[in-house]
Design an enzyme around this catalytic site. Structure first.
Site, short mmCIF file in Angstrom:
data_model
loop_
_atom_site.label_atom_id
_atom_site.label_comp_id
_atom_site.label_asym_id
_atom_site.label_seq_id
_atom_site.Cartn_x
_atom_site.Cartn_y
_atom_site.Cartn_z
N ARG A 20 0.81 -1.23 0.00
CA ARG A 20 0.00 0.00 0.00
C ARG A 20 0.85 1.27 0.00
NH1 ARG A 20 -3.45 -2.55 4.89
NH2 ARG A 20 -1.59 -3.86 4.94
N ASP A 112 6.27 -2.31 11.57
CA ASP A 112 5.58 -1.13 11.03
C ASP A 112 4.72 -0.43 12.08
OD1 ASP A 112 3.59 -3.06 11.21
OD2 ASP A 112 2.69 -2.60 9.27
N ALA A 395 34.47 40.25 4.52
CA ALA A 395 33.39 39.80 3.64
C ALA A 395 33.97 39.16 2.38
CB ALA A 395 32.50 40.99 3.26
C1 UD1 Z 1 -1.74 -6.80 11.18
C2 UD1 Z 1 -2.71 -7.70 11.96
C3 UD1 Z 1 -3.93 -6.88 12.38
C4 UD1 Z 1 -3.45 -5.69 13.21
C5 UD1 Z 1 -2.41 -4.86 12.45
C6 UD1 Z 1 -1.80 -3.83 13.38
C7 UD1 Z 1 -2.45 -9.94 11.04
C8 UD1 Z 1 -3.05 -11.00 10.19
N1 UD1 Z 1 -3.13 -8.82 11.13
O1 UD1 Z 1 -2.41 -6.37 10.00
O2 UD1 Z 1 -4.81 -7.67 13.15
O3 UD1 Z 1 -4.57 -4.88 13.55
O4 UD1 Z 1 -1.32 -5.69 11.99
O5 UD1 Z 1 -0.91 -3.01 12.70
O6 UD1 Z 1 -1.42 -10.17 11.64
N2 UD1 Z 1 4.86 -9.39 7.77
C9 UD1 Z 1 5.81 -10.40 7.68
N3 UD1 Z 1 5.55 -11.46 6.85
C10 UD1 Z 1 4.41 -11.56 6.15
C11 UD1 Z 1 3.43 -10.53 6.26
C12 UD1 Z 1 3.70 -9.47 7.09
O7 UD1 Z 1 6.86 -10.33 8.31
O8 UD1 Z 1 4.26 -12.56 5.42
C13 UD1 Z 1 5.15 -8.23 8.65
C14 UD1 Z 1 5.04 -6.89 7.93
O9 UD1 Z 1 6.30 -6.51 7.39
C15 UD1 Z 1 4.60 -5.96 9.04
C16 UD1 Z 1 3.83 -6.87 10.00
O10 UD1 Z 1 4.20 -8.19 9.67
O11 UD1 Z 1 5.72 -5.39 9.70
C17 UD1 Z 1 2.31 -6.71 9.85
O12 UD1 Z 1 1.95 -7.02 8.53
P1 UD1 Z 1 0.91 -6.15 7.72
O13 UD1 Z 1 0.77 -6.73 6.38
O14 UD1 Z 1 1.22 -4.72 7.84
O15 UD1 Z 1 -0.42 -6.52 8.54
P2 UD1 Z 1 -1.68 -5.59 8.79
O16 UD1 Z 1 -2.56 -5.68 7.61
O17 UD1 Z 1 -1.25 -4.25 9.22
MG MG Z 2 0.53 -3.24 9.15
#
Ligand code: UD1
Ligand code: MG
Length: 477
Positions: A20, A112, A395
């Site tokens: 995103r 994040d 200057a």
């Molecule tokens: C996630 C949570 C959501 C919460 C939100 C808070 C899940 C399924 N959902 O959603 O409930 O409200 O965070 O911010 O966990 N990442 C990995 N490997 C992956 C996918 C993601 O390491 O395969 C890491 C991302 O880099 C990130 C974190 O996990 O730092 C969260 O992933 P992101 O995709 O941002 O999840 P959200 O949709 O924010």
């Molecule tokens: Mg997130």
């Protein structure tokens, strides 16, 4: 802080793509007040006072870029664990379980979510220990009630307040989406209880991802308790998924830092436009910061200073007491007491300025030391120089430090009480002795002895009556 075998393991999820954000840069490396998002999270852990065991960061999307960042940052060692491909937050934890041995308590954080406070993390660990003793909790989920829950996982509680499950926005019913208690993406886990359940996670959901959040429902199926650790300040849980979230994070972080310094006796004429990074070390009382200033780095400012509008202090900067800086840029440099800097000065690369110095309009100083009571008030470049006290740089005086033929730089020494006339060039390496004078317009290529006057320009020629003799016949009367 040494890794302790019995200490708390910390896992930071940082493998996601950050689709995103629509960026070439991995999401967790996007800067927030100069520091990458991930750096904020790692520093929070490192400053929490928690006795740490295994520390790992899950990397995947642009894994080498994030791993390089981990290697080059200063601070504690964090081990990268590769998640390839990235099949969701639960899959990330499965990969960690395969790669490393974790202790009893695991803190699971998101790379994040950068605004979590150090004190909050310490309290989470404490709450986990207490609830482990009292209710045998399998995990604690950090959550908060927010005005706009969009994008977050919703916490589903039973009537008795027990957490039953977390449902992601994309899987939620209309009714569930109306819930404003949401998941911060931060957890404390009792690893011996949780680890055997990881194989039960599936990707049977709207995003076909393995969700770590499903551990809550699995815990309930095993009749285990899951607690909620509620944040009082919901700004701590802002997750950065879009550029708009990043901007909001900047705003919230700035609000936090400016409030802190106002409580210490610092005046912000307009806190909303004055940017203070959390790295700032000190701002003395009765110092005034005008609008559009930026303090980005480990900056220290003394008492009663005035940091005028449109000033940027970047990196390791230290400023004494009663100094004023106006519309200028100072990078990695030290300025003494009662100095006057600017407008439009640029001071950089380990310059050290003593007390009562004036560096004024359009003056650039690089990697130099400037003695007390010295002035360079207008239009100068002072590069790689050691300038004594009570020196006056006229200057337009320039220290030519760069030899473009050999591509090297040389230093220049100017001793105490020297006067350098306007528009002079000192070609480095060169030394000007104590009390010496350099005549205006000189190009100095040889050393000047103490007390001497150096004139290095053609003598003026004045031709008496030249205008009327030579030109008058041509002049239109
Ligand atoms: C996630 C949570 C959501 C919460 C939100 C808070 C899940 C399924 N959902 O959603 O409930 O409200 O965070 O911010 O966990 N990442 C990995 N490997 C992956 C996918 C993601 O390491 O395969 C890491 C991302 O880099 C990130 C974190 O996990 O730092 C969260 O992933 P992101 O995709 O941002 O999840 P959200 O949709 O924010
Ligand atoms: Mg997130």
């Amino acid at each position: 802080m040494q890794a302790n075998k019995h200490g708390v393991a910390v896992v930071v999820l940082a493998a996601g793509k950050g689709t995103r954000l629509k960026s070439q840069l991995p999401k967790v490396l996007h800067p927030l007040m100069r520091l990458p998002l991930l750096e904020h999270v790692l520093r929070t852990v490192e400053s929490s006072g928690i006795s740490l065991g295994q520390r790992c960061v899950v990397v995947g999307h642009q894994a080498n870029v994030v791993s390089d960042f981990l290697l080059t940052r200063s601070g504690e060692v964090w081990n990268p664990v590769l998640q390839e491909p990235q099949c969701g937050t639960g899959h990330a934890l499965q990969e960690v379980a395969k790669a490393v041995t974790l202790g009893e308590c695991v803190l699971l954080l998101s790379g994040d979510v950068p605004l979590l406070r150090v004190e909050t993390l310490a309290k989470l660990k404490q709450a986990f220990d207490e609830q482990r003793t009292e209710n045998n909790v399998a995990m604690l989920v950090v959550g908060a009630t927010v005005e706009n829950p969009k994008g977050y996982g919703r916490l589903l509680q039973s009537f008795d307040g027990q957490l039953q499950a977390i449902v992601e926005e994309k899987d939620a019913t209309e009714e569930q989406r109306a819930i404003s208690l949401v998941n911060a993406g931060i957890y404390a886990l009792h690893w011996p209880t949780i680890a055997p359940w990881l194989s039960q996670l599936s990707n049977n959901n709207a995003q076909n991802e393995v969700y770590v959040t499903d551990l809550v429902a699995i815990a309930r199926q095993h009749h285990q308790t899951v607690g909620v650790f509620t944040l009082k300040d919901d700004s701590e849980m802002l997750g950065v998924n879009s550029r708009a979230d990043l901007a909001e994070c900047h705003r919230l972080l700035n609000e936090r830092t400016t409030r802190h310094w106002m409580a210490q006796g610092v005046t912000f004429v307009d806190p909303a436009t004055t940017w203070i990074s959390p790295e700032v070390l000190h701002i003395g009382s009765d110092t005034i910061l005008e609008p559009n200033c930026q303090l980005l780095g480990p900056v220290s400012i003394g008492d009663n200073c005035k940091i005028g509008a449109n000033t940027q202090l970047v990196g390791v900067v230290s400023i004494g007491n009663h100094t004023s800086v106006l519309a200028s840029v100072i990078q990695d440099s030290t300025i003494g007491n009662r100095c006057s800097i600017g407008p439009f000065a640029h001071i950089r690369n380990q310059t050290v300025v003593a007390d009562d110095v004036r560096l004024g309009n359009f003056v650039e100083v690089k990697n130099s030391s400037i003695g007390a009571n010295t002035n360079a008030a207008h239009l100068s470049y002072l590069g790689d120089s050691d300038i004594g006290s009570h020196v006056n740089m006229g200057a337009g005086s320039i220290i030519a430090n760069y030899d473009p033929i050999r591509k090297t730089k040389h230093r220049t020494t100017i001793e105490d009480h020297v006067k350098v006339g306007c528009n002079s060039v000192l070609v480095a390496p060169v030394a000007v002795g104590k009390n010496a004078c350099v005549a205006a317009g000189s190009v100095i290529t040889e050393g000047v002895a103490p007390d001497a006057l150096a004139i290095a320009r053609p003598r003026q020629t004045t031709l008496a009556g030249w205008v009327s003799k030579t030109l008058s016949s041509l002049l239109i009367k």
